[in-house]
Structures are given as C-alpha cells and as structure tokens.
Scaffold this motif. Structure first.
Motif, mmCIF file in Angstrom:
data_model
loop_
_atom_site.group_PDB
_atom_site.id
_atom_site.type_symbol
_atom_site.label_atom_id
_atom_site.label_comp_id
_atom_site.label_asym_id
_atom_site.label_seq_id
_atom_site.Cartn_x
_atom_site.Cartn_y
_atom_site.Cartn_z
ATOM 1 N N TYR A 86 0.876 -1.410 -0.607
ATOM 2 C CA TYR A 86 0.214 -0.101 -0.036
ATOM 3 C C TYR A 86 0.808 1.505 -0.314
ATOM 4 O O TYR A 86 0.299 2.533 -0.283
ATOM 5 N N TYR A 87 2.240 1.081 0.127
ATOM 6 C CA TYR A 87 2.941 2.600 -0.356
ATOM 7 C C TYR A 87 3.545 3.083 -1.471
ATOM 8 O O TYR A 87 2.870 4.059 -1.282
ATOM 9 N N GLY B 218 2.174 -0.038 4.066
ATOM 10 C CA GLY B 218 2.910 -0.502 2.850
ATOM 11 C C GLY B 218 4.302 -1.235 3.370
ATOM 12 O O GLY B 218 4.597 -2.143 3.593
ATOM 13 N N VAL B 219 4.942 -0.064 4.961
ATOM 14 C CA VAL B 219 6.106 -0.241 4.879
ATOM 15 C C VAL B 219 5.647 -1.472 5.712
ATOM 16 O O VAL B 219 6.762 -2.570 6.446
ATOM 17 N N ALA C 191 -3.199 -8.428 10.384
ATOM 18 C CA ALA C 191 -4.233 -8.525 12.085
ATOM 19 C C ALA C 191 -4.605 -7.044 11.976
ATOM 20 O O ALA C 191 -5.340 -5.942 12.336
ATOM 21 N N ALA C 192 -2.908 -6.612 13.049
ATOM 22 C CA ALA C 192 -2.747 -5.246 13.242
ATOM 23 C C ALA C 192 -3.010 -4.391 12.274
ATOM 24 O O ALA C 192 -3.336 -2.914 13.384
ATOM 25 N N LEU C 193 -2.881 -4.120 11.315
ATOM 26 C CA LEU C 193 -2.867 -3.375 10.378
ATOM 27 C C LEU C 193 -4.658 -3.176 10.266
ATOM 28 O O LEU C 193 -4.582 -2.240 9.562
ATOM 29 N N GLN C 194 -5.276 -4.219 10.558
ATOM 30 C CA GLN C 194 -7.147 -3.933 10.154
ATOM 31 C C GLN C 194 -7.886 -2.549 10.578
ATOM 32 O O GLN C 194 -8.236 -1.505 9.915
#
Length: 761
Positions: free
Chosen positions: A402-403, A463-464, A481-484
């Motif tokens: 996504y970066y 992204g990172v 999961a932590a990015l949700q």
C-alpha cells in the motif's frame, strides 16, 4: 457550416455539436465530473469491502463481493480516474476553454477537430462503462492490463472476455481522441498567439498545456501501438506478449515466445509521462493562482517555464523504475534510478519558486489560493515519498504494498485534483459570469485537505508494515490483523471526504443559477481572459482582439498606482493597437500536419522497438521469407508517387490548373497501385501458409504493412477529397503543401520500414 467567429444557430449546433472551444471545454468538464463521481463510488465500494469483506451488498449477485468483483472495481476505478478525470479535466476541459482566450485568439486552430476529439472521448467513456454490462463483467487485470492475464481471454477469469476487449477498444478510441486534441493544442499555441505574445510572455498555465500536449502526442502514440498488439493477441492468435507453455485452469494455451515484459515497457513508456500529463497543467494553474493571490510576480518565471519542459523531457526516460521487480539488469536499474532522482531537480526548482512567490507577498486566502497551497503541500509530500521508490532495493520491498498506493494517489491523483479545484474556483466567474460561495468553498477545502491526508498517509505505514495491495480480503492473514484498525480509519476518512465533495457539487450547480453576479475581473488578474466579458462572446473578445505589451505576472510593480498591470495595457508613450481576427493562419495547417507526423513516427518507433525486443527475448524467432519482388516494385511505385506529387505542386505554382489536377490524380493512382502491391504480397504469403499468427516475424510484418497501408490510404482519401472539393478556408497552395508534406513523410517512412524488414531477414 458557420464560421467559428459566428454564433451558431439552433440548440444542437450551439450546445451539442458545437465547434466553439468554450462549449467543448464545458462538455469535457461535465464529462470529467460524471467520471469522477463514478470513480469515487467505486473507491468507496472498495474501501467498504476491505473493512467488512463479509458484508452483504444488495447489488452483488451472490450477496457477498467476490475477489474477482473487487479486482474489477480496482481496474475500473483506476482506469476512469487516470484517463477520464486526471487527463480530461485539467487539459481537455480547462485547456480547451482558456487556451485561446489566454493567448488572445478567437478560437482553436482546428475547431471541427476539437469537436471530434470530444465526441471520441465521450464514446471511449461510454465503451468503458459498457464493460460493466457485458457477460462476465468488467476486467480484473488492473488499469495497467498486464498480460498474460489481459491477453488470454475469459479462460483467465471473469471479466477477461468481452469486458477486457471493450476496455482495450475504449483505450484505443481515447488514444485517438487525445492525439487529435494534442496536435490542436500545439498548433493553436504556436500559430494563434496575439501580437506581442512571445513564448516568454505566455502565462505558465499555457506553458503547462503546451508541454502536456507534446507529452500526450508522443506517449499516447506508444500506448496506441501497444493496445493494437494486445488486441491481436486476444483476438487473432498472435504472441506478442504471451509466452509459450502457459497452462491456465488445466488447459495449455496455444501461444509461443511472447514477452509480458514487452507490454510493461510499452505501457510504462506511456504510463510515466501520463503522470506529468495529469499534473503539469496543475503546476501551471498553481503558479498562476499563487502569483495572483500573493500580488507578486512569479519568482523565477523563466526557470519555471524551463523546469516544465525539463520535467516533460525527463518523464520519457524513467519508465523503468516501474519495473524494478521485473528482474531487470542491475545496471539498468541503477540507470533508471539515477534518471528518476534527476527529475527532482526541476521539481525542486518549481517548489522553491512557489515558496519564493509566496514569501513576502500580500497573500489573499481565497478558495482558489487554498487549493493551490494544498497542491504544493501534496506535491512535496508525494515527491518525498517517491524518493524511496526510486531506489531499486527499497522498491523491491515496497512495490506490491500500500506504500505505492499512498504515494501514487498523493502525488498524481490528489495533487492533480487540487489543481482542478483551484482552476474551477478561480475560473468559475469567467465561465459562467457568477461566483461560487466562498464559505462553502473554504469548508470544502478543509474537509478535503484533512481527509485526504487521513486516507493516504496511513497507507504508507500499512505498506511499510507489509500490507499487500490488490488483496480483496486481508483478514485471513494473521500478520496483517494488526493493520486492520488502520484500514477502518482510512475507510471512515474516505467516506467523510467523499461526503465533503457534496459541498462542492452543491456549490457548483447552485452557483450556476443563483451565484452572485461576478464583476469583470474579480481577482484583479493580469492575463487576457479577464479583459473580455464573462462568459466571453463567441469570438472571445467582441471583435476587439488584444495586443500584448508585457509579461503575465506584473503585480505590485514599483512606481505604479495599481497593483496589477494587464498584459494588454500599453506602456506610457506606446500607441495601443488592436489586432484583427484574420481567420486560422495557413501555417497552422502545416504545423498540425507536422505534429500528426510526429505522432505517426512515434507509433511506428514503438512497433519497431517491440519487434526488436520481441526478437531479443524469444528463442522461437524465425526469419520471414518476404515477397521481395512485389515489395520492391511497390516501393518503387511509392517513390515515383513522390516525384509526381512534386510535379503537381510545380504545375500549381505555374498557375497550370490542368497540369496540377493531372499529376495530382496520377499520384493518387500510384498510391492505389502501392496498396495493391501490398495486397498481392499478403496473398503470396497466405498461399504458402504464412498468416498473421504463424510466427512472430509474420505477425510484425502484417502489422507494419497494414499500419502503413492505412496511412497511405488516408493520404489517397485526402487527395480525392481535395480534387472533388477544395476546402473553402484554405488556399490551394496550402492544401498542396500540407498533403505533400504528409505524403513525402509517409513515403520516407515506408523506405525505412522496408529496409528494416529486409535487414531483419
């Protein structure tokens, strides 16, 4: 058909099939508004699905969006926004409306061509939307349409059948429309400027349109060539981009030796200039607006104009940085990396000059100024994030994340759209004679500015952290999961930001009818569009055409009582003159022809480069046994036609009308004989079992000869049309010069192609 300087009669001629550049510009603007509305809706559906992938949607057949349907949204959102919003709005809409007025011209160089360009663009847009309605739905290959996914047909998934074919046809039509528009813009800028308006007195907005037109002319020619080859792979069994040994869903595909990387080279040779096609017009309008509302001249005007040209030139040299993960030679990667970094030099010149323009100015924070400052902010932010992607080692890790999405949207999408908003708020009084509401405009700015940063800055962090783009559902991957929560935050921000655009639409359409009547020059601006009525009359200046005596940004000039000096204001002691509208200059037709030939040359260079790369990448290349006798005779006939055409022009100069017509007709007949020779050559090859898809060599031979034959046929058609009815607004000498230039260039091109094909054996 009525003269461009006359007001056409009837609703259809005035507002539908109009040749008035102002009407055409508004048609483009409303097309872009429709396209951006659809693009926003598609993006919201994508964001909604990323956060709630199991949600039931009433308009989805199975209730729950499938990964293929998500990819179709990705494809269509990207395509619509890049082509029909970011390309159409800043260049085609505002450029068509304001380019002639800003250079003191009554009309574009080729009004009918201008009208045709819009209708082709509209047709391309309708074709693109039709992809949603065909069996299988819209394509799933992304806006880059990478093969083999885009080249094999419906066997690769839903949407890759008729939907993908319609997508390619739409892009083909759009390329043709863009090429026609580009040569019109270039010819208008070069040949229709007011007396005294030298290149270094042009507004930077005009410089932006001019450089963008050159980029469009060259870049869309390459995409056009690539699109034709991709369509042939899909429909004619050729193997330009499709390698051997492909097995899809248990089926062996009947292709051999093609290279998917060849498509990437062709696409990104167009794709990176497309970034600047979208943003250079915005740079022009931002420079314009910053000077206006700082009440200062543009800092370093000449450097700003040259920086626009440098960015355009370097944009053609850096396409490889989109392909760092393709396995390219490390030395190639290093070269593209250094070239990519070098674009930072003219970009930095522009950025520091924008800041220099603001420094010490009497800044007026009107809505256009806010969006211009927002543009600078996003350009800096996106440019800084792009430095990391210019390093092959770093890009390899971030390319699929996504970066890239965050960087791409900020530097190309959002920055360009803020330029569009700045232009809309700035020129709305000129286009419609009324002003948009300032309070609503500022509210729209702050919601959009903050909302965009809330959407796309977190994408860099996602992204990172390894968040993969193009995944329809990342909830199944534990490490994501932590990015949700970040996705939920971005989705909420996206819906709020989209809702803020309703403020703009309300303000825009309400102001069309109920906005406050705008004064003649509400911003106290200096350029020529503000010296005429709002909206401008059919000939733009009411038969009082201006002469230019000074540069475009003379604000707060020492010793002057007013803080702005219009370009048409004659200095003390100089007698002010008024130019006359003498019609379209005859030289504009020759300029347009030369620009057309530049696009044609770029098209054939793309095909020749594809031929060389395809041959180098493959092990299945077989020399083609050319029908040399027929081709040699056809070449001699075509060369003879150049001599007969020269003879025709000499008879014209000698006032020998009969001789002119005789040799003119002989030239057309020789052209027909040349086409007959090509047909005989094809027939000989077909008799030996060599068809379009027999081998890569035969494929390129048929493509080369068919493409060139089409251009010869166009020349013959022009000769026949001139013989039957010469254009009323052109002298016969001009017609002969234009047709001769085209014909001799196409003949010279054939000689080069013939030698290329012979040496290739």
């Amino acid at each position: 058909m009525s003269s461009p300087l006359e007001s056409p009669k009837g609703f259809l001629r005035r507002f539908v099939f109009s040749t008035d550049h102002k009407v055409v510009g508004l048609q483009y603007l409303f097309l872009a508004l429709a396209a951006v509305t659809i693009g926003i809706v598609l993006s919201l559906l994508m964001r909604f699905h990323l956060v709630w992938p199991a949600a039931h949607l009433p308009f989805v057949g199975s209730g729950i969006m499938t990964p293929e349907q998500y990819l179709a949204l990705v494809t269509m959102h990207g395509t619509i926004m890049v082509f029909f919003v970011l390309t159409v709005a800043p260049q085609s809409a505002f450029g068509n409306y304001f380019l002639p007025i800003q250079i003191g011209a009554p009309e574009m160089a080729f009004p009918r061509l201008n009208m045709l360009s819009f209708w082709l663009t509209l047709l391309a847009f309708l074709c693109m939307l039709a992809a949603f309605a065909v069996p299988g739905g819209a394509p799933i290959s992304g806006w880059t349409a990478y093969p083999p996914l885009s080249g094999l047909g419906e066997v690769t998934g839903p949407g890759e059948g008729m939907g993908q074919t319609i997508w390619i046809v739409s892009i083909f039509i759009f390329c043709v429309a863009s090429l026609l528009g580009s040569l019109n813009f270039i010819s208008t800028t070069m040949d229709r400027r007011a007396p005294g308006l030298t290149l270094m007195r042009m507004p930077l907005r005009v410089w932006g349109w001019f450089v963008t037109s050159i980029l469009s002319l060259l870049a869309f020619s390459v995409l056009l060539a690539g699109g034709i080859l991709l369509l042939l792979d899909r429909s004619a069994g050729t193997s330009f981009f499709l390698p051997a040994g492909l097995v899809v869903n248990g089926e062996m595909q009947g292709h051999s030796g093609g290279s998917p990387l060849l498509w990437q080279h062709l696409f990104w040779f167009f794709g990176h200039p497309e970034v600047y096609i979208a943003i250079l017009p915005g740079m022009g309008v931002v420079s314009h607006v910053l000077a206006n509302f700082s009440r200062k001249p543009v800092f370093g005007y000449r450097a700003m104009a040259l920086a626009l040209c440098a960015i355009g030139f370097l944009g053609f040299l850096v396409w490889g940085h989109h392909m760092f993960v393709s396995g390219m030679n490390p030395y190639s990667g290093l070269t593209f990396s250094l070239l990519t970094i070098s674009i930072g030099v003219p970009s930095a010149i522009k950025t520091f000059n924008w800041l220099g323009t603001l420094w010490g100015g009497n800044i007026q924070f009107h809505t256009p100024m806010l969006f211009a400052i927002g543009f600078v902010s996003f350009f800096i932010t996106g440019g800084l994030s792009g430095i990391f992607l210019a390093q092959p080692a770093v890009d390899t890790m971030l390319h699929a994340t996504y970066y890239v999405v965050g960087h791409f949207h900020i530097v190309m999408g959002v920055a360009a759209i803020f330029g569009i908003f700045a232009a809309t708020y700035y020129w709305f009084p000129k286009m419609f004679g009324r002003s948009m509401n300032e309070t609503l405009g500022k509210l729209h700015f702050w919601f959009t500015f903050v909302g965009v940063y809330c959407i796309f800055m977190p994408m860099h962090f996602v992204g990172v952290a390894g968040g993969i783009r193009r995944y329809a559902d990342s909830t199944g991957a534990k490490y994501l999961a932590a990015l949700q929560p970040l996705h939920e935050f971005m989705t909420i921000a996206a819906f709020i930001t989209a809702a803020a655009q309703l403020i703009f639409f309300w303000n825009f359409f309400r102001s069309l009818r109920n906005g406050v009547r705008a004064p003649a020059n509400p911003w106290n601006a200096t350029t020529l569009e503000w010296i005429t009525a709002s909206p401008p009359p059919p000939d733009n200046f009411g038969s009082q055409f201006p002469s230019v005596y000074r540069g475009p940004y003379e604000y707060s000039v020492p010793g002057e009582t007013a803080d702005f000096l219009p370009q048409n204001l004659a200095p003390a002691g100089v007698v002010r003159t008024s130019a006359s509208a003498a019609g379209i200059p005859q030289r504009a037709y020759l300029t347009g022809t030369i620009m057309l030939l530049a696009g044609v040359l770029m098209f054939f260079m793309a095909l020749a480069s594809a031929d060389i790369v395809r041959r180098g990448f493959s092990s299945d290349w077989r020399p083609l046994d050319l029908p040399l006798r027929v081709l040699s005779l056809s070449t001699a006939i075509l060369l003879a036609s150049s001599f007969t055409l020269a003879r025709s022009r000499s008879r014209l100069l000698a006032n020998d009308d009969a001789g002119f017509r005789h040799w003119w007709g002989v030239t057309a007949i020789l052209g027909i004989f040349f086409l007959a020779g090509l047909a005989i050559g094809w027939r000989q090859l077909a008799a030996t079992g060599i068809g379009l898809a027999t081998s890569s060599g035969s494929s390129f031979f048929y493509v080369f000869t068919a493409a060139h034959g089409t251009h010869v046929l166009a020349g013959i058609a022009a000769m026949v049309a001139v013989a039957l009815r010469a254009p009323r607004h052109l002298t016969r000498a001009t017609v002969a010069a234009v047709v001769s230039t085209y014909w001799h260039a196409i003949n010279a091109l054939w000689v080069l192609l013939f030698l290329f094909l012979v040496l290739e054996r």
